[in-house]
Scaffold this motif. Sequence first.
Motif: not given
Length: 171
Positions: A117-126
Amino acid sequence: MTESFNAVELAAELTAAWLANPNTRTSADDVPSFLLSMHAAVTKLAAGPDAEADTEVAPSFEPAVSARKSLASPDHIISMIDGKKYKTLRRHLSTNGLTPEEYRQRYNLRADYPMVAATYSEARRAMAKTIGLGRKAGTKIERTADKAVKTARKSGKAAIDAAKKTLGAEE
């Protein structure tokens, strides 16, 4: 030593044995259909596993949701297998015996169809960026070295100024 057999005779013998069983209660109309099914089973068994693989048709899989609906929310991805919401599909696919490539192929999805999921990916990236993952080798060391040089220059300049003052005071 191979024995040749007659599929019709074998099917007839099996049907006769079935009818001889006292627990079998059937009408005369059922006997021809049973004989045909026995003949089909005997010929299929005689053909062996190779013939079965040739006649086997690839199963068609119906997705639980459309590809567009599965990606409608940035918070989750809906599985096309069971229609449930997941942040990441990898573990779900492995429990169903699939790889991401097989999943994409099964449901005719594009190669860039996301598995996370996009938000999960962004959270992991951050989170990865804050702990320093993904940086080029030596980047943090160079910044620290630059700061140390600037600090040394400042302290060195201050030491020189202090030395001049003491020397100037002595003169």
